[in-house]
Design a protein around this motif. Sequence first.
Motif, PDB file in Angstrom:
ATOM      1  N   LEU A 245      22.234  46.635  49.766  1.00 18.71           N
ATOM      2  CA  LEU A 245      22.143  46.593  51.220  1.00 18.71           C
ATOM      3  C   LEU A 245      20.936  45.783  51.675  1.00 18.71           C
ATOM      4  O   LEU A 245      20.994  45.081  52.691  1.00 18.71           O
ATOM      5  N   ALA A 246      19.826  45.871  50.912  1.00 17.25           N
ATOM      6  CA  ALA A 246      18.611  45.148  51.286  1.00 17.25           C
ATOM      7  C   ALA A 246      18.821  43.640  51.288  1.00 17.25           C
ATOM      8  O   ALA A 246      18.207  42.917  52.074  1.00 17.25           O
ATOM      9  N   ALA A 247      19.709  43.149  50.395  1.00 17.03           N
ATOM     10  CA  ALA A 247      19.967  41.714  50.337  1.00 17.03           C
ATOM     11  C   ALA A 247      20.601  41.207  51.626  1.00 17.03           C
ATOM     12  O   ALA A 247      20.457  40.031  51.979  1.00 17.03           O
ATOM     13  N   PHE A 248      21.312  42.096  52.338  1.00 17.38           N
ATOM     14  CA  PHE A 248      22.004  41.699  53.566  1.00 17.38           C
ATOM     15  C   PHE A 248      21.443  42.400  54.804  1.00 17.38           C
ATOM     16  O   PHE A 248      22.030  42.306  55.881  1.00 17.38           O
ATOM     17  N   ALA A 249      20.306  43.092  54.648  1.00 14.10           N
ATOM     18  CA  ALA A 249      19.753  43.855  55.769  1.00 14.10           C
ATOM     19  C   ALA A 249      19.354  42.966  56.936  1.00 14.10           C
ATOM     20  O   ALA A 249      19.348  43.410  58.084  1.00 14.10           O
ATOM     21  N   GLY A 250      19.041  41.716  56.651  1.00 18.51           N
ATOM     22  CA  GLY A 250      18.648  40.817  57.726  1.00 18.51           C
ATOM     23  C   GLY A 250      19.733  40.579  58.752  1.00 18.51           C
ATOM     24  O   GLY A 250      19.436  40.206  59.897  1.00 18.51           O
ATOM     25  N   VAL A 251      20.999  40.779  58.366  1.00 18.05           N
ATOM     26  CA  VAL A 251      22.097  40.614  59.322  1.00 18.05           C
ATOM     27  C   VAL A 251      21.917  41.577  60.490  1.00 18.05           C
ATOM     28  O   VAL A 251      22.237  41.261  61.638  1.00 18.05           O
ATOM     29  N   VAL A 252      21.376  42.756  60.208  1.00 19.44           N
ATOM     30  CA  VAL A 252      21.077  43.734  61.260  1.00 19.44           C
ATOM     31  C   VAL A 252      19.683  43.509  61.835  1.00 19.44           C
ATOM     32  O   VAL A 252      19.480  43.533  63.056  1.00 19.44           O
ATOM     33  N   ALA A 253      18.708  43.271  60.947  1.00 16.21           N
ATOM     34  CA  ALA A 253      17.307  43.210  61.376  1.00 16.21           C
ATOM     35  C   ALA A 253      16.986  41.944  62.167  1.00 16.21           C
ATOM     36  O   ALA A 253      16.197  42.000  63.126  1.00 16.21           O
ATOM     37  N   ASP A 254      17.569  40.798  61.798  1.00 13.51           N
ATOM     38  CA  ASP A 254      17.206  39.542  62.455  1.00 13.51           C
ATOM     39  C   ASP A 254      17.528  39.526  63.947  1.00 13.51           C
ATOM     40  O   ASP A 254      16.660  39.163  64.765  1.00 13.51           O
ATOM     41  N   PRO A 255      18.756  39.886  64.371  1.00 15.61           N
ATOM     42  CA  PRO A 255      19.019  39.880  65.823  1.00 15.61           C
ATOM     43  C   PRO A 255      18.122  40.848  66.593  1.00 15.61           C
ATOM     44  O   PRO A 255      17.717  40.553  67.727  1.00 15.61           O
ATOM     45  N   ILE A 256      17.819  42.011  65.996  1.00 15.91           N
ATOM     46  CA  ILE A 256      16.935  42.971  66.671  1.00 15.91           C
ATOM     47  C   ILE A 256      15.536  42.389  66.817  1.00 15.91           C
ATOM     48  O   ILE A 256      14.911  42.470  67.886  1.00 15.91           O
ATOM     49  N   GLN A 257      15.023  41.771  65.736  1.00 16.57           N
ATOM     50  CA  GLN A 257      13.696  41.160  65.808  1.00 16.57           C
ATOM     51  C   GLN A 257      13.674  39.989  66.778  1.00 16.57           C
ATOM     52  O   GLN A 257      12.663  39.744  67.446  1.00 16.57           O
ATOM     53  N   THR A 258      14.796  39.262  66.867  1.00 22.12           N
ATOM     54  CA  THR A 258      14.886  38.166  67.831  1.00 22.12           C
ATOM     55  C   THR A 258      14.786  38.698  69.249  1.00 22.12           C
ATOM     56  O   THR A 258      14.040  38.170  70.087  1.00 22.12           O
ATOM     57  N   ARG A 259      15.541  39.767  69.546  1.00 22.34           N
ATOM     58  CA  ARG A 259      15.530  40.343  70.888  1.00 22.34           C
ATOM     59  C   ARG A 259      14.144  40.895  71.252  1.00 22.34           C
ATOM     60  O   ARG A 259      13.712  40.795  72.408  1.00 22.34           O
ATOM     61  N   LEU A 260      13.449  41.469  70.273  1.00 27.93           N
ATOM     62  CA  LEU A 260      12.131  42.067  70.528  1.00 27.93           C
ATOM     63  C   LEU A 260      10.998  41.039  70.501  1.00 27.93           C
ATOM     64  O   LEU A 260       9.843  41.383  70.768  1.00 27.93           O
ATOM     65  N   GLY A 261      11.308  39.790  70.141  1.00 28.41           N
ATOM     66  CA  GLY A 261      10.280  38.752  70.097  1.00 28.41           C
ATOM     67  C   GLY A 261       9.435  38.763  68.839  1.00 28.41           C
ATOM     68  O   GLY A 261       8.426  38.060  68.760  1.00 28.41           O
ATOM     69  N   ILE A 262       9.843  39.547  67.832  1.00 27.52           N
ATOM     70  CA  ILE A 262       9.045  39.654  66.605  1.00 27.52           C
ATOM     71  C   ILE A 262       9.067  38.344  65.834  1.00 27.52           C
ATOM     72  O   ILE A 262       8.030  37.886  65.317  1.00 27.52           O
ATOM     73  N   HIS A 263      10.240  37.706  65.741  1.00 29.76           N
ATOM     74  CA  HIS A 263      10.322  36.429  65.033  1.00 29.76           C
ATOM     75  C   HIS A 263       9.449  35.376  65.707  1.00 29.76           C
ATOM     76  O   HIS A 263       8.780  34.580  65.028  1.00 29.76           O
ATOM     77  N   ASP A 264       9.459  35.339  67.042  1.00 32.86           N
ATOM     78  CA  ASP A 264       8.623  34.365  67.759  1.00 32.86           C
ATOM     79  C   ASP A 264       7.152  34.571  67.430  1.00 32.86           C
ATOM     80  O   ASP A 264       6.434  33.606  67.126  1.00 32.86           O
TER      81      ASP A 264
END
Length: 312
Positions: A245-264
Amino acid sequence: MDAETEAALVAAGHRYFADRRAKVPGFVRRTFGLRGTLGLHRHALGWDILKAPINVALSPLFVASRLGALAADGLSARGIARWLRARRILLPTAVARETERRIVADLLELPWRQGGSGSSRDALAEAMLAEPALRALIQRRLEAGVEARVAARLGDYSGTRSAVAEMTTAMGTLGAGALAFNALTPGVLSLAPALSAILAHQAALAAFPLGGALGSVWLGLFPVAASPLQTGAVVVSLMMTGSILAAFAGVVADPIQTRLGIHDRRLNRLIDALEDEFTGSGRHGFVAREHYLARMMDLADAGMATLRLFRG
């Protein structure tokens, strides 16, 4: 090279990195939004599934190396600190390599060469070479090893993805424990005993010779406990499942981090560190904070498991 030329180089570098910061929001939407992260995680199909559990095991060593570098800085042992920061402890995954490629080629617009893919655009050189008087100094900066230090910063940035994947998986076990067992289970160690107890109960109920109804009454009076071997098997199974699951966890985590501005914010911290590497100001460094948060969740998991052990 005179001070005036040096100042011109630094000013041109600042303009280049300011342009990179302006590109961050669009880059994040394209790369880490839902559609972008689905395309990114196509690369996880393959060896990444095997590398994920190894990286989970190596993460404490990564944290130790970075803490050692901080300690070496405090003792003015700059050589040791640089050596420790240059160690790439985590195994490079295909997703991490693709993330690095997109950052270098699409965001920073610098040359990228790896495998069969490559990009020859060099926006930094274009900005510098617009001033002919800067060419000799540019060559000197490159020979001083700036590119190697930039690569080290990118390695640390890519490593944050494995830490975020760990935390996403831990949040999954936390939710599963809350829903199924009404208990705090921030990791495998705290989730496994509860799951093992249920499996042991179900196995004893199925083997009860007088039927399920009487078996429920009997086991209510004389509950069974999971054996250490059974608990160990559940721990291993949960770790293997969690690693996949960890190998694909970014599919869930990336959009959430994008919305929260964490990636920026993370990319802007990376650009700050790269700008300092180029200008030599040394004011900022890129710190992979997510690894420390993941280790805190590990400690919470171990603490909950130990508490249940003593209560049992």
